[in-house]
Write a protein that holds these residues in place. Structure first.
Motif, PDB file in Angstrom:
ATOM      1  N   TYR A 115       0.826  -1.208   0.000  1.00 35.68           N
ATOM      2  CA  TYR A 115       0.000   0.000   0.000  1.00 35.68           C
ATOM      3  C   TYR A 115       0.865   1.266   0.000  1.00 35.68           C
ATOM      4  O   TYR A 115       0.659   2.171  -0.809  1.00 35.68           O
ATOM      5  CB  TYR A 115      -0.950   0.007   1.202  1.00 35.68           C
ATOM      6  CG  TYR A 115      -1.580   1.355   1.413  1.00 35.68           C
ATOM      7  CD1 TYR A 115      -2.636   1.780   0.598  1.00 35.68           C
ATOM      8  CD2 TYR A 115      -1.093   2.224   2.378  1.00 35.68           C
ATOM      9  CE1 TYR A 115      -3.189   3.034   0.762  1.00 35.68           C
ATOM     10  CE2 TYR A 115      -1.647   3.480   2.544  1.00 35.68           C
ATOM     11  CZ  TYR A 115      -2.690   3.884   1.729  1.00 35.68           C
ATOM     12  OH  TYR A 115      -3.228   5.136   1.885  1.00 35.68           O
ATOM     13  N   HIS A 116       1.836   1.332   0.908  1.00 41.00           N
ATOM     14  CA  HIS A 116       2.655   2.544   1.032  1.00 41.00           C
ATOM     15  C   HIS A 116       3.545   2.761  -0.188  1.00 41.00           C
ATOM     16  O   HIS A 116       3.684   3.902  -0.659  1.00 41.00           O
ATOM     17  CB  HIS A 116       3.476   2.513   2.320  1.00 41.00           C
ATOM     18  CG  HIS A 116       2.646   2.687   3.546  1.00 41.00           C
ATOM     19  ND1 HIS A 116       2.108   3.894   3.927  1.00 41.00           N
ATOM     20  CD2 HIS A 116       2.231   1.789   4.471  1.00 41.00           C
ATOM     21  CE1 HIS A 116       1.405   3.739   5.027  1.00 41.00           C
ATOM     22  NE2 HIS A 116       1.460   2.470   5.378  1.00 41.00           N
ATOM     23  N   LEU A 117       4.136   1.688  -0.706  1.00 43.51           N
ATOM     24  CA  LEU A 117       4.975   1.833  -1.897  1.00 43.51           C
ATOM     25  C   LEU A 117       4.140   2.249  -3.110  1.00 43.51           C
ATOM     26  O   LEU A 117       4.539   3.129  -3.874  1.00 43.51           O
ATOM     27  CB  LEU A 117       5.703   0.525  -2.203  1.00 43.51           C
ATOM     28  CG  LEU A 117       6.904   0.204  -1.331  1.00 43.51           C
ATOM     29  CD1 LEU A 117       7.379  -1.223  -1.595  1.00 43.51           C
ATOM     30  CD2 LEU A 117       8.024   1.188  -1.591  1.00 43.51           C
ATOM     31  N   ALA A 118       2.986   1.623  -3.286  1.00 45.69           N
ATOM     32  CA  ALA A 118       2.139   1.919  -4.451  1.00 45.69           C
ATOM     33  C   ALA A 118       1.537   3.313  -4.359  1.00 45.69           C
ATOM     34  O   ALA A 118       1.482   4.041  -5.354  1.00 45.69           O
ATOM     35  CB  ALA A 118       1.044   0.869  -4.587  1.00 45.69           C
ATOM     36  N   SER A 119       1.087   3.717  -3.164  1.00 50.28           N
ATOM     37  CA  SER A 119       0.438   5.020  -3.040  1.00 50.28           C
ATOM     38  C   SER A 119       1.410   6.185  -3.215  1.00 50.28           C
ATOM     39  O   SER A 119       0.990   7.290  -3.537  1.00 50.28           O
ATOM     40  CB  SER A 119      -0.288   5.134  -1.696  1.00 50.28           C
ATOM     41  OG  SER A 119       0.631   5.133  -0.622  1.00 50.28           O
ATOM     42  N   GLN A 120       2.704   5.948  -3.023  1.00 56.45           N
ATOM     43  CA  GLN A 120       3.692   7.009  -3.181  1.00 56.45           C
ATOM     44  C   GLN A 120       4.493   6.898  -4.483  1.00 56.45           C
ATOM     45  O   GLN A 120       5.355   7.735  -4.757  1.00 56.45           O
ATOM     46  CB  GLN A 120       4.643   7.002  -1.982  1.00 56.45           C
ATOM     47  CG  GLN A 120       3.924   7.303  -0.663  1.00 56.45           C
ATOM     48  CD  GLN A 120       4.859   7.296   0.518  1.00 56.45           C
ATOM     49  OE1 GLN A 120       5.890   7.972   0.514  1.00 56.45           O
ATOM     50  NE2 GLN A 120       4.510   6.529   1.548  1.00 56.45           N
ATOM     51  N   ALA A 121       4.192   5.879  -5.274  1.00 56.79           N
ATOM     52  CA  ALA A 121       4.941   5.668  -6.523  1.00 56.79           C
ATOM     53  C   ALA A 121       4.615   6.757  -7.538  1.00 56.79           C
ATOM     54  O   ALA A 121       3.463   7.170  -7.672  1.00 56.79           O
ATOM     55  CB  ALA A 121       4.613   4.302  -7.112  1.00 56.79           C
ATOM     56  N   PRO A 122       5.614   7.216  -8.261  1.00 55.69           N
ATOM     57  CA  PRO A 122       5.356   8.222  -9.308  1.00 55.69           C
ATOM     58  C   PRO A 122       4.671   7.568 -10.508  1.00 55.69           C
ATOM     59  O   PRO A 122       4.645   6.342 -10.643  1.00 55.69           O
ATOM     60  CB  PRO A 122       6.767   8.699  -9.681  1.00 55.69           C
ATOM     61  CG  PRO A 122       7.660   7.551  -9.354  1.00 55.69           C
ATOM     62  CD  PRO A 122       7.030   6.864  -8.167  1.00 55.69           C
TER      63      PRO A 122
END
Length: 190
Positions: free
Chosen positions: A59-66
């Motif tokens: 969740y955290h990696l995907a939600s902050q991915a450019p």
């Protein structure tokens, strides 16, 4: 002892290849990776720590991915003819393809392994070494310390072709690469 099913035998005398994984029948275990031509089955029950950290980190990696970067769970990386490991998470630059079963190293910007007891040696040594040799620029290893996650961050040194440690985080992970992100690690086990 019961006979092994036919699908467990290598299809050719030279052993298993990365492409053979796509030919396994539906009755084969869902999580199989190929390390040095040998099938590795993930058969142990998943612990709550591993499941929570993997889901929340996704969740955290995907939600902050450019834009142009996506994050997936448990997709293999085809490192060569005899290696197709399955990291817990990958951040990739490849376009979405619903039928895709693996990524190439050139499409992966980050591989993440959450260490489990049965895979500790592979997660700490074998797989990161192979990821580095394949040129994957970033690797994270997540360890458990008294029920809490500790993230070990590595970056590829292109001169040596090996990973160098750049951080060990226990509270808040703040990074500029592979893309800017901030993760409160206490949220990974909630």
């Amino acid at each position: 002892m019961a006979d092994l099913p036919d699908w467990m035998y290598p299809p050719s005398p030279g052993g298993w290849t990365a492409d053979d994984l796509d030919l396994l029948p539906a009755e084969a275990p869902r999580h199989i990776e190929l390390i040095d031509g040998a099938l590795v089955f993930m058969m142990s029950p998943q612990r709550s720590f591993h499941a929570r950290v993997m889901g929340n980190l996704l969740y955290h990696l995907a939600s902050q991915a450019p834009v142009g970067v996506s994050v997936e769970l448990e997709m293999t990386i085809k490192l060569g003819k005899r290696n197709r490991p399955e990291p817990d998470l990958v951040a990739v630059t490849a376009p979405y393809d619903a039928s895709r079963t693996y990524y190439l190293p050139s499409e992966v910007v980050l591989a993440v392994e959450i260490v489990s007891e049965e895979s500790a040696e592979r997660d700490r040594d074998t797989k990161p070494r192979k990821y580095a040799e394949a040129g994957i620029p970033h690797f994270w290893r997540v360890e458990e310390d008294n029920g809490a996650p500790v993230v070990h961050v590595f970056e590829l040194d292109v001169t040596t072709g090996t990973y160098v440690p750049t951080a060990i985080e226990r509270a808040v992970l703040r990074l500029k690469v592979p893309y800017p992100l901030e993760i409160d690690l206490s949220l990974l086990t909630r």
